[in-house]
Enzyme design. Structure first.
Site, PDB file in Angstrom:
ATOM      1  N   LYS A   1      50.917 -70.820  24.613  1.00 59.17           N
ATOM      2  CA  LYS A   1      50.407 -70.126  25.813  1.00 59.17           C
ATOM      3  C   LYS A   1      49.281 -69.225  25.307  1.00 59.17           C
ATOM      4  O   LYS A   1      49.496 -68.309  24.513  1.00 59.17           O
ATOM      5  CB  LYS A   1      51.556 -69.381  26.449  1.00 59.17           C
ATOM      6  CG  LYS A   1      51.341 -68.068  27.132  1.00 59.17           C
ATOM      7  CD  LYS A   1      50.404 -67.967  28.265  1.00 59.17           C
ATOM      8  CE  LYS A   1      50.327 -66.487  28.654  1.00 59.17           C
ATOM      9  NZ  LYS A   1      49.024 -65.921  28.345  1.00 59.17           N
TER      10      LYS A   1
ATOM     11  N   GLU B   1      55.009 -60.368  15.932  1.00 53.35           N
ATOM     12  CA  GLU B   1      53.960 -59.619  15.221  1.00 53.35           C
ATOM     13  C   GLU B   1      53.389 -58.639  16.218  1.00 53.35           C
ATOM     14  O   GLU B   1      52.686 -59.039  17.146  1.00 53.35           O
ATOM     15  CB  GLU B   1      52.863 -60.563  14.715  1.00 53.35           C
ATOM     16  CG  GLU B   1      53.318 -61.581  13.696  1.00 53.35           C
ATOM     17  CD  GLU B   1      53.774 -60.974  12.386  1.00 53.35           C
ATOM     18  OE1 GLU B   1      53.463 -59.795  12.110  1.00 53.35           O
ATOM     19  OE2 GLU B   1      54.471 -61.683  11.643  1.00 53.35           O
TER      20      GLU B   1
ATOM     21  N   CYS C   1      45.474 -55.580  14.585  1.00 53.96           N
ATOM     22  CA  CYS C   1      46.770 -54.877  14.413  1.00 53.96           C
ATOM     23  C   CYS C   1      46.795 -54.104  13.106  1.00 53.96           C
ATOM     24  O   CYS C   1      47.519 -53.115  12.983  1.00 53.96           O
ATOM     25  CB  CYS C   1      47.937 -55.855  14.368  1.00 53.96           C
ATOM     26  SG  CYS C   1      47.790 -57.220  15.446  1.00 53.96           S
TER      27      CYS C   1
ATOM     28  N   GLU D   1      48.519 -47.082  19.083  1.00 53.70           N
ATOM     29  CA  GLU D   1      47.552 -48.112  18.699  1.00 53.70           C
ATOM     30  C   GLU D   1      46.434 -48.140  19.739  1.00 53.70           C
ATOM     31  O   GLU D   1      46.678 -48.381  20.919  1.00 53.70           O
ATOM     32  CB  GLU D   1      48.242 -49.470  18.635  1.00 53.70           C
ATOM     33  CG  GLU D   1      47.352 -50.513  18.017  1.00 53.70           C
ATOM     34  CD  GLU D   1      48.043 -51.856  17.858  1.00 53.70           C
ATOM     35  OE1 GLU D   1      48.749 -52.270  18.792  1.00 53.70           O
ATOM     36  OE2 GLU D   1      47.847 -52.484  16.812  1.00 53.70           O
TER      37      GLU D   1
HETATM   38  P1  ADP Z   1      47.482 -57.367  24.787  1.00 50.98           P
HETATM   39  O1  ADP Z   1      47.655 -55.955  25.211  1.00 50.98           O
HETATM   40  O2  ADP Z   1      46.966 -57.582  23.440  1.00 50.98           O
HETATM   41  O3  ADP Z   1      46.861 -58.255  25.816  1.00 50.98           O
HETATM   42  P2  ADP Z   1      50.027 -58.465  25.427  1.00 50.98           P
HETATM   43  O4  ADP Z   1      51.267 -58.251  24.664  1.00 50.98           O
HETATM   44  O5  ADP Z   1      49.962 -58.002  26.829  1.00 50.98           O
HETATM   45  O6  ADP Z   1      48.929 -57.830  24.527  1.00 50.98           O
HETATM   46  O7  ADP Z   1      49.633 -59.992  25.421  1.00 50.98           O
HETATM   47  C1  ADP Z   1      49.858 -60.882  24.351  1.00 50.98           C
HETATM   48  C2  ADP Z   1      50.229 -62.231  24.924  1.00 50.98           C
HETATM   49  O8  ADP Z   1      51.472 -62.111  25.610  1.00 50.98           O
HETATM   50  C3  ADP Z   1      49.246 -62.781  25.952  1.00 50.98           C
HETATM   51  O9  ADP Z   1      49.142 -64.180  25.797  1.00 50.98           O
HETATM   52  C4  ADP Z   1      49.905 -62.431  27.262  1.00 50.98           C
HETATM   53  O10 ADP Z   1      49.522 -63.253  28.340  1.00 50.98           O
HETATM   54  C5  ADP Z   1      51.359 -62.664  26.913  1.00 50.98           C
HETATM   55  N1  ADP Z   1      52.302 -62.005  27.823  1.00 50.98           N
HETATM   56  C6  ADP Z   1      52.104 -60.900  28.587  1.00 50.98           C
HETATM   57  N2  ADP Z   1      53.212 -60.609  29.292  1.00 50.98           N
HETATM   58  C7  ADP Z   1      54.147 -61.540  28.971  1.00 50.98           C
HETATM   59  C8  ADP Z   1      55.508 -61.772  29.345  1.00 50.98           C
HETATM   60  N3  ADP Z   1      56.129 -61.002  30.231  1.00 50.98           N
HETATM   61  N4  ADP Z   1      56.148 -62.810  28.773  1.00 50.98           N
HETATM   62  C9  ADP Z   1      55.554 -63.596  27.872  1.00 50.98           C
HETATM   63  N5  ADP Z   1      54.268 -63.435  27.485  1.00 50.98           N
HETATM   64  C10 ADP Z   1      53.569 -62.428  28.018  1.00 50.98           C
END
Ligand code: ADP
Length: 499
Positions: free
Chosen positions: A190, A264, A299, A401
């Site tokens: 994804k 991570e 990170c 962060e």
């Molecule tokens: P960032 O702040 O770096 O965007 P996120 O943790 O929000 O970090 O996003 C990292 C990945 O996790 C992205 O691919 C995002 O779409 C996905 N993501 C966000 N929310 C969810 C969720 N509830 N379940 C699974 N994946 C998610």
């Protein structure tokens, strides 16, 4: 496996249009079932360059089931043959480095010369590394009972869900899919909503060699597409890179399902500069460690630089002049050192931190470099790198962060104080110490609470070296042989009773 050979396309705008609105499921490029998509924006201009499939749980289900169908035959292939295929994929990717570098620069705003092209070549490197490790998927014989043959065997988990962020999307994906695939798993990726195109292109290139269904990728938003991937019953393992908050959500669902997760997450990596350090080298390490060329969107960014009071002013002045000399500009321009922030939301967050830091009495924000003046970049998400001095380790800027080009230089007066400051953090991803003293360095490597500790250098994650954090920085390790064995296989114990 398709017979079609993809030719590299180094026009990222054309490529972005060609890949628009597509997932790759069961070996074929396909639109989302709903037909919906969302825009992909070039952060350097604010212009839409294409769009991405807005996938939901129906798309995830289709991909997970395709992966589940493909998995038994993939796992039944001799391990070295799988490894050889992944190594062939690496060679194919090598021909696409320029193309992939340009595409990821277009969608992320990371400068081509200093970041994006390098990321593209690391992808090929990671695949080559893991392709060569296939025959390491070994078990052991166990001296359990002389009348019994007792052994262990490494088996793939099944279907692995891979969730990636936007900051180094191709590299982070490669470090997950390569070990997962070599170990005999099939994969559903994804992608991150801000950077869905270059990773789709990587998967399209790899699908020229891989059987249909072995490597699938869907794009979409976290709750609509990421969450159903973690929850899907066919998915037996999730490997995630992203924020601590989302990591917890992922881990919660995985906990309900009782499936393993690798996480991570964030970092607030300290860099200790002792008074006997080689200052020019330490400054160069701060520039690369802080990932100023990537606008600090890493990170492991060296976002807490702890400097001995005797060398503090010299260090700050040298660092400022080094960052001042870096050129901000169009990410696709070879002359550019520093590109943009990824999105408006992220830019606002970074500006909020800068404002909060300025408001602290005694703090000073040293703004570096210059914003580009080209008319075409007027709407670009540029922000000048900032070195904060005069903040202490309790400040929000030193604890949270930021994921932007903002670093705090914090003064200390002795080694024990520096070590205490370094470890006074919720995170524990990476740390460095800069000193001429072997004794101090050795002591620090033992006592620094981090998954990756370096002395007198600050290099990024490398294929072959285990990478991952302690404390809130995550669970598990990536990038190494151990990562493939521990995180993408189950160990089965087998006993033959010969009596
Ligand atoms: P960032 O702040 O770096 O965007 P996120 O943790 O929000 O970090 O996003 C990292 C990945 O996790 C992205 O691919 C995002 O779409 C996905 N993501 C966000 N929310 C969810 C969720 N509830 N379940 C699974 N994946 C998610």
């Amino acid at each position: 496996m398709s017979d079609q050979i993809l030719l590299p396309d180094t026009d990222p705008h054309r490529l972005a249009r060609t890949l628009s609105g597509l997932n790759l499921v069961d070996g074929a490029l396909t639109k989302s079932i709903s037909g919906k998509s969302f825009p992909v924006v070039n952060p350097a201009t604010g212009r839409e360059v294409g769009n991405a499939a807005a996938s939901d749980e129906r798309d995830v289900k289709r991909a997970a089931l395709a992966a589940a169908r493909a998995q038994p035959a993939w796992a039944a292939m001799p391990a070295r043959k799988r490894g050889a295929l992944i190594a062939e994929c690496s060679r194919l990717l090598s021909d696409h480095v320029e193309e992939l570098g340009r595409l990821v620069a277009l969608e992320t705003g990371k400068a081509l010369r200093t970041e994006s092209r390098i990321e593209a070549s690391v992808v090929a490197d990671a695949l080559q590394f893991y392709g060569g490790l296939a025959s390491e998927l070994k078990g052991e014989t166990v001296p359990f009972n002389p009348d019994m043959l007792t052994l262990t065997q490494r088996e793939p988990i099944g279907v692995v869900g891979v969730i990636i962020p936007w900051n180094a999307p191709m590299m982070l994906m490669a470090l997950k899919i390569a070990p997962a695939l070599v170990a005999g798993n099939t994969v559903v990726v994804k992608s991150a909503e801000e950077a869905p195109l270059a990773v789709l292109r990587v998967c399209q290139i790899l699908n020229q060699k891989l059987p249909p269904g072995v490597l699938n990728i869907v794009s979409g938003f976290g709750p609509e597409c990421g969450a159903p991937l973690v929850a899907h019953p066919a998915v037996g393992k999730v490997t995630f890179t992203g924020s601590v908050e989302t990591g917890r959500i992922v881990a919660r669902t995985a906990g309900e399902k009782l499936i393993p997760v690798t996480l991570e997450l964030g970092g607030k990596s300290p860099m200790i500069v002792m008074d006997d350090a080689d200052i020019p080298k330490a400054v160069a390490g701060a520039v690369s460690g802080m990932r100023f060329t990537r606008q600090g969107q890493s990170c492991t960014a060296a976002s807490r630089i702890l400097v001995h009071e005797r060398v503090h002013d010299e260090f700050v002045a040298t660092l400022k002049s080094r960052v001042d000399a870096m050129k901000m500009g169009d990410p696709l321009d070879e002359a550019t050192d520093i590109g943009t922030i990824i999105s408006r939301g992220q830019l606002d967050k970074v500006l909020g931190y800068i404002e909060a830091g300025r408001a602290v009495p005694g703090a000073q924000a040293l703004e570096c470099s210059q914003l580009p003046d080209a008319e075409s970049l007027r709407n670009g998400l540029f922000v000048r790198p900032v070195i904060f001095v005069g903040l202490d380790n309790t400040s929000r800027l030193a604890r949270e962060e930021i994921f932007g080009p903002v670093t705090c230089v914090i003064r200390f007066s002795n080694y024990e104080e520096a070590l205490a400051l370094a470890n006074d953090s919720d995170f524990g991803l990476a740390a460095t110490i800069w000193t001429q003293s072997l004794k101090t360095a050795l002591d620090a490597t033992r006592r620094l609470q981090a998954g990756f500790v370096q002395v007198n250098q600050n290099i990024v994650v490398q294929p072959g070296l285990s990478y991952g954090g302690v404390k809130q920085s995550g669970l598990g390790r990536e990038a190494s042989l151990e990562a493939m064995l521990d995180h993408f296989t189950h160990k089965k114990t087998i006993i033959f009773n010969m009596n």
